[in-house]
Design a protein around this motif. Sequence first.
Motif, PDB file in Angstrom:
ATOM      1  N   GLU A 172       0.921  -1.435   0.172  1.00  0.00           N
ATOM      2  CA  GLU A 172      -0.043  -0.092   0.038  1.00  0.00           C
ATOM      3  C   GLU A 172       1.063   1.307  -0.047  1.00  0.00           C
ATOM      4  O   GLU A 172       0.435   2.202  -0.479  1.00  0.00           O
ATOM      5  CB  GLU A 172      -0.925  -0.028   1.188  1.00  0.00           C
ATOM      6  CG  GLU A 172      -1.934   1.023   1.403  1.00  0.00           C
ATOM      7  CD  GLU A 172      -2.901   1.168   2.503  1.00  0.00           C
ATOM      8  OE1 GLU A 172      -2.875  -0.132   3.134  1.00  0.00           O
ATOM      9  OE2 GLU A 172      -3.104   2.182   3.370  1.00  0.00           O
ATOM     10  N   HIS A 173       2.071   1.242   0.912  1.00  0.00           N
ATOM     11  CA  HIS A 173       2.851   2.462   0.889  1.00  0.00           C
ATOM     12  C   HIS A 173       4.093   2.356   0.193  1.00  0.00           C
ATOM     13  O   HIS A 173       5.081   3.147   0.154  1.00  0.00           O
ATOM     14  CB  HIS A 173       3.174   2.547   2.188  1.00  0.00           C
ATOM     15  CG  HIS A 173       1.994   3.104   3.280  1.00  0.00           C
ATOM     16  ND1 HIS A 173       1.548   4.004   3.413  1.00  0.00           N
ATOM     17  CD2 HIS A 173       1.166   2.009   3.869  1.00  0.00           C
ATOM     18  CE1 HIS A 173       0.417   4.287   4.252  1.00  0.00           C
ATOM     19  NE2 HIS A 173       0.135   2.887   4.569  1.00  0.00           N
ATOM     20  N   ASP A 174       3.952   1.314  -0.827  1.00  0.00           N
ATOM     21  CA  ASP A 174       5.309   1.213  -1.744  1.00  0.00           C
ATOM     22  C   ASP A 174       6.903   1.208  -1.021  1.00  0.00           C
ATOM     23  O   ASP A 174       7.542   2.150  -1.310  1.00  0.00           O
ATOM     24  CB  ASP A 174       5.269   2.384  -2.662  1.00  0.00           C
ATOM     25  CG  ASP A 174       6.264   2.000  -3.985  1.00  0.00           C
ATOM     26  OD1 ASP A 174       6.113   0.610  -4.045  1.00  0.00           O
ATOM     27  OD2 ASP A 174       6.565   2.891  -4.709  1.00  0.00           O
ATOM     28  N   LEU A 175       6.878   0.354  -0.106  1.00  0.00           N
ATOM     29  CA  LEU A 175       7.982   0.102   0.738  1.00  0.00           C
ATOM     30  C   LEU A 175       8.707  -1.060   0.533  1.00  0.00           C
ATOM     31  O   LEU A 175       8.157  -1.977  -0.039  1.00  0.00           O
ATOM     32  CB  LEU A 175       7.507   0.198   2.524  1.00  0.00           C
ATOM     33  CG  LEU A 175       6.728   1.423   2.951  1.00  0.00           C
ATOM     34  CD1 LEU A 175       5.982   1.185   4.309  1.00  0.00           C
ATOM     35  CD2 LEU A 175       7.190   2.685   2.684  1.00  0.00           C
ATOM     36  N   ILE A 176      10.065  -1.019   0.814  1.00  0.00           N
ATOM     37  CA  ILE A 176      10.861  -2.083   0.675  1.00  0.00           C
ATOM     38  C   ILE A 176      11.016  -2.815   2.155  1.00  0.00           C
ATOM     39  O   ILE A 176      10.869  -1.964   3.172  1.00  0.00           O
ATOM     40  CB  ILE A 176      12.454  -1.413   0.479  1.00  0.00           C
ATOM     41  CG1 ILE A 176      12.526  -0.937  -1.039  1.00  0.00           C
ATOM     42  CG2 ILE A 176      13.187  -2.621   0.383  1.00  0.00           C
ATOM     43  CD1 ILE A 176      13.727  -0.248  -1.446  1.00  0.00           C
ATOM     44  N   VAL A 177      10.801  -3.795   1.848  1.00  0.00           N
ATOM     45  CA  VAL A 177      11.043  -4.736   3.076  1.00  0.00           C
ATOM     46  C   VAL A 177      12.313  -5.470   3.222  1.00  0.00           C
ATOM     47  O   VAL A 177      12.726  -6.029   2.240  1.00  0.00           O
ATOM     48  CB  VAL A 177      10.019  -5.837   3.181  1.00  0.00           C
ATOM     49  CG1 VAL A 177      10.353  -7.117   4.356  1.00  0.00           C
ATOM     50  CG2 VAL A 177       8.532  -5.139   3.352  1.00  0.00           C
ATOM     51  N   LEU A 178      13.044  -5.018   4.265  1.00  0.00           N
ATOM     52  CA  LEU A 178      14.589  -5.803   4.456  1.00  0.00           C
ATOM     53  C   LEU A 178      14.102  -6.801   5.591  1.00  0.00           C
ATOM     54  O   LEU A 178      14.053  -6.433   6.775  1.00  0.00           O
ATOM     55  CB  LEU A 178      15.511  -4.697   4.901  1.00  0.00           C
ATOM     56  CG  LEU A 178      17.075  -5.199   5.090  1.00  0.00           C
ATOM     57  CD1 LEU A 178      17.477  -5.901   4.092  1.00  0.00           C
ATOM     58  CD2 LEU A 178      17.591  -3.906   5.648  1.00  0.00           C
ATOM     59  N   THR A 179      14.339  -7.988   5.171  1.00  0.00           N
ATOM     60  CA  THR A 179      14.269  -9.117   6.254  1.00  0.00           C
ATOM     61  C   THR A 179      15.219  -9.814   6.535  1.00  0.00           C
ATOM     62  O   THR A 179      16.065 -10.637   5.748  1.00  0.00           O
ATOM     63  CB  THR A 179      12.986 -10.067   5.590  1.00  0.00           C
ATOM     64  OG1 THR A 179      12.859 -11.029   6.578  1.00  0.00           O
ATOM     65  CG2 THR A 179      13.227 -10.674   4.210  1.00  0.00           C
ATOM     66  N   ASP A 180      15.481 -10.088   7.734  1.00  0.00           N
ATOM     67  CA  ASP A 180      16.686 -10.790   8.601  1.00  0.00           C
ATOM     68  C   ASP A 180      16.319 -11.939   9.011  1.00  0.00           C
ATOM     69  O   ASP A 180      15.555 -12.235   9.890  1.00  0.00           O
ATOM     70  CB  ASP A 180      17.116  -9.843   9.591  1.00  0.00           C
ATOM     71  CG  ASP A 180      18.354 -10.625  10.452  1.00  0.00           C
ATOM     72  OD1 ASP A 180      18.673 -11.462  10.272  1.00  0.00           O
ATOM     73  OD2 ASP A 180      18.934  -9.981  11.393  1.00  0.00           O
ATOM     74  N   GLU A 181      16.481 -13.114   8.074  1.00  0.00           N
ATOM     75  CA  GLU A 181      16.179 -14.386   8.316  1.00  0.00           C
ATOM     76  C   GLU A 181      17.346 -15.496   8.874  1.00  0.00           C
ATOM     77  O   GLU A 181      17.302 -16.566   8.456  1.00  0.00           O
ATOM     78  CB  GLU A 181      15.508 -14.962   7.069  1.00  0.00           C
ATOM     79  CG  GLU A 181      14.377 -14.038   6.828  1.00  0.00           C
ATOM     80  CD  GLU A 181      13.465 -14.351   5.521  1.00  0.00           C
ATOM     81  OE1 GLU A 181      13.755 -15.510   4.750  1.00  0.00           O
ATOM     82  OE2 GLU A 181      12.451 -13.614   5.342  1.00  0.00           O
TER      83      GLU A 181
END
Length: 365
Positions: A172-181
């Motif tokens: 919805e907000h055109d954000l990047i997700v940085l995911t630490d897995e």
Amino acid sequence: MSALAVQYDAINLGQGFPDTPGPREVVDAAVAAMHRGQNQYPPAVGVPALREAICAHQQRFYGIELDPASQVVVCAGASEALSSALVALVGAGDEVIALEPFYDLYQAASVLVGASLVPVRISAPDFRLDPALLRAAVTGRTKVILLNSPHNPTGAVLSRSELEAVAAVAIEHDLIVLTDEVYEHLLFDDEVHVPISTLPGMAERTVTVSSAGKTLSVTGWKIGWATGPAELIEKVLGVKQWFSFASGTPLQHAVAIGLELPDDRFATMGRELQAKRDLLTDGLRELGMEVYHSKATYFVTADIAPLGETDSLEFCRSLPARVGVAAVPNQVFHASPEGVETQVRFACCKRDEVLADALLRLRKL
Ligand code: PMP
Ligand code: GLN
């Protein structure tokens, strides 16, 4: 806390690292690579064998298709991958939303680029994400949502529905997700790790970070990686090359071998750690602490208030000298210590006899 552990010859249940040597064939592969002369600079993006192994691993466990030539960059640990991604993707004045408690590097790296970290608290006892809190944290300056699942220090694992809520906000907000897995394989009971990049509409906006340190029990090797869409990975590489440029050639070759180990070797890691989680949880409960259920990772969070303690920072500072055990106050993973003043993180990734000895020492409290 590790320095205090050394100073007082304490058992280090603070810093998360296993006290076993790592898989034999992986260690042998590193030695063999050194003897083969694979000791000079690797390509900045990582040796081809490792980039291929990382992509094959993502395919095997999650069905994720990645191009080894453009969608993966090898880094000096997950740490460098995360710092490079934040420098590459976030600018001065931007905001990074992160689950609180957060791994300490997230705030430091955000501040380094002039951005600020906006915490979204997940609270005891079950550390679930409230989507309303996440929505309320978004502003016109939000650039990145920084996730960590399985989660350090709480051992929470984001469920598919929690991840869907994050994905909806990101899209919805055109954000990047940085995911630490980094703890992707260190799961207990019937927990399942769902990479957020596998949700509809997320592959194109997600940078995923992981590390051989956790997956192969070689934290000192500092071989990690970021994967994602080619245009974002190119940006991460563009920063990473000015940090370390490249690191650990023979270790990269060995990690490539490690990522190709059979499925059951990955499942065993979680099972072995689960027994240690139980040993530590039961032991700390017997001592009177309130211990929250950890679903994954190296860690268990306990509340020391029932012992009459009021400040985990003071408690952890004095613990090595008092009883010869080190632990980490959860306050250091928070922007504000309010509500978590008495939470302490203990690492369970130690040999059983070491955990038993630590529990014996803690009886002196
Ligand atoms: N992210 C989390 C959540 C961690 O706990 C750690 C440290 N274990 C890292 C990143 C850093 O990983 P690495 O040692 O591969 O840099
Ligand atoms: N990630 C590990 C922990 O949380 C240690 C990393 C470090 O000491 N920087 O304990």
